[in-house]
Enzyme design. Structure first.
Site, PDB file in Angstrom:
ATOM      1  N   GLY A 288     -10.942  -9.629  -2.758  1.00 51.60           N
ATOM      2  CA  GLY A 288     -10.009 -10.713  -2.058  1.00 51.60           C
ATOM      3  C   GLY A 288      -9.364  -9.772  -0.668  1.00 51.60           C
ATOM      4  N   GLY A 289      -8.769 -10.521   0.035  1.00 52.55           N
ATOM      5  CA  GLY A 289      -8.004 -10.241   1.329  1.00 52.55           C
ATOM      6  C   GLY A 289      -6.836  -9.326   0.983  1.00 52.55           C
TER       7      GLY A 289
ATOM      8  N   SER B 133      -3.711 -10.411  -1.384  1.00 53.56           N
ATOM      9  CA  SER B 133      -4.150 -11.928  -1.977  1.00 53.56           C
ATOM     10  C   SER B 133      -3.728 -11.858  -3.385  1.00 53.56           C
ATOM     11  CB  SER B 133      -5.782 -11.892  -1.768  1.00 53.56           C
ATOM     12  OG  SER B 133      -6.174 -10.725  -2.480  1.00 53.56           O
ATOM     13  N   GLY B 134      -3.151 -10.800  -3.980  1.00 49.59           N
ATOM     14  CA  GLY B 134      -2.924 -10.797  -5.617  1.00 49.59           C
ATOM     15  C   GLY B 134      -4.221 -10.339  -6.209  1.00 49.59           C
TER      16      GLY B 134
ATOM     17  N   SER C 145      -4.797  -7.101  -6.833  1.00 46.36           N
ATOM     18  CA  SER C 145      -4.602  -5.892  -7.799  1.00 46.36           C
ATOM     19  C   SER C 145      -3.706  -6.276  -8.954  1.00 46.36           C
ATOM     20  CB  SER C 145      -3.716  -4.988  -7.013  1.00 46.36           C
ATOM     21  OG  SER C 145      -4.573  -4.274  -6.066  1.00 46.36           O
TER      22      SER C 145
ATOM     23  N   THR D 126      -7.178   5.557  -5.589  1.00 48.40           N
ATOM     24  CA  THR D 126      -7.969   6.259  -4.438  1.00 48.40           C
ATOM     25  C   THR D 126      -7.133   6.315  -3.171  1.00 48.40           C
ATOM     26  OG1 THR D 126      -8.867   3.827  -3.626  1.00 48.40           O
ATOM     27  CG2 THR D 126     -10.017   5.055  -5.166  1.00 48.40           C
TER      28      THR D 126
ATOM     29  N   HIS E 262       3.122   0.072  -6.053  1.00 44.40           N
ATOM     30  CA  HIS E 262       2.022  -0.236  -7.038  1.00 44.40           C
ATOM     31  C   HIS E 262       2.490   0.158  -8.379  1.00 44.40           C
ATOM     32  CE1 HIS E 262      -1.529  -2.341  -5.602  1.00 44.40           C
ATOM     33  NE2 HIS E 262      -0.938  -1.999  -4.170  1.00 44.40           N
TER      34      HIS E 262
ATOM     35  N   GLU F 166      -5.661  10.432  -9.810  1.00 43.37           N
ATOM     36  CA  GLU F 166      -6.015  10.318  -8.273  1.00 43.37           C
ATOM     37  C   GLU F 166      -7.040  10.978  -7.991  1.00 43.37           C
ATOM     38  OE1 GLU F 166      -2.444  11.769  -5.964  1.00 43.37           O
ATOM     39  OE2 GLU F 166      -0.976  10.677  -7.194  1.00 43.37           O
TER      40      GLU F 166
ATOM     41  N   ASP G 127      -8.632   1.375  -8.307  1.00 42.49           N
ATOM     42  CA  ASP G 127      -7.822   0.566  -7.014  1.00 42.49           C
ATOM     43  C   ASP G 127      -7.643   1.522  -6.084  1.00 42.49           C
ATOM     44  OD1 ASP G 127      -6.516  -1.427  -5.641  1.00 42.49           O
ATOM     45  OD2 ASP G 127      -5.110  -1.624  -7.106  1.00 42.49           O
TER      46      ASP G 127
END
Length: 176
Positions: A13-14, A17-18, A20, A39, A54, A66, A87
């Site tokens: 998604g952009g 956009s939701g 994650s 990442t 996040h 990580e 992610d």
């Protein structure tokens, strides 16, 4: 969407956009131990704040690893009973572009690692091809490489979900 996860899910998604939050819900809903492979690199205060938000939004119960560059090694360390969230592919690609790495070789390593991963993986990626043509060569290269990466991920994925305005839309499903 809760329950069992297919071997590979792409959530695309952009920006904002939701995607994650949706991907986190998929992994949390699996009932498996949750591994989050991040990442992002915190190069400045804004990015440090974004990473902290996040992490707070995810809550507890996640093992966080990580891996800004070596997703293959992070995926190789996954246990079969876990569910994995990567992610995101966009920041991973950005890190490799800025490091001037061989994108085709790194993409090949990533796809092989995803295929070999013993646990289900949900990978988040940005759709970057719906905007204007970038004005500089690096930005155009990024957009093109991101589009190619997304196509490869979608081709290998069992489930592809686009998220727009917080609404998930299944684009591809090999689920019954």
């Amino acid at each position: 969407m809760t329950g069992s996860l297919p071997p590979l899910t792409l959530v695309i998604g952009g920006a904002r956009s939701g995607k994650s939050a949706f991907a986190e819900g998929l992994v949390a809903g699996s009932g498996r131990p949750r591994r989050y492979i991040a990442t992002a690199e915190a190069w400045d205060d804004e990015m440090r704040d974004r990473i902290a938000r996040h992490r707070a939004d995810r809550g507890t119960g996640w093992i966080t690893v990580e891996a800004p560059l070596d997703l293959a090694a992070a995926l190789a360390a996954v246990r079969a009973e876990e569910a994995v969230l990567v992610d995101c592919a966009t920041l991973w690609l950005t890190n490799h572009l800025l490091a001037d790495h061989d994108i085709a070789a790194e993409t090949g390593r990533l796809l092989a690692a995803l295929s070999d991963c013993p646990a289900p993986v949900v990978i988040v990626s940005n759709e970057t091809g719906w905007g204007i043509v970038p004005e500089n060569a690096l930005a155009r290269r990024f957009r093109d490489e991101q589009g190619r990466l997304n196509q490869r991920l979608a081709g290998d994925a069992d489930l592809v979900v686009a998220v727009m305005a917080g609404l998930p839309m299944v684009l591809k499903s090999s689920l019954p």
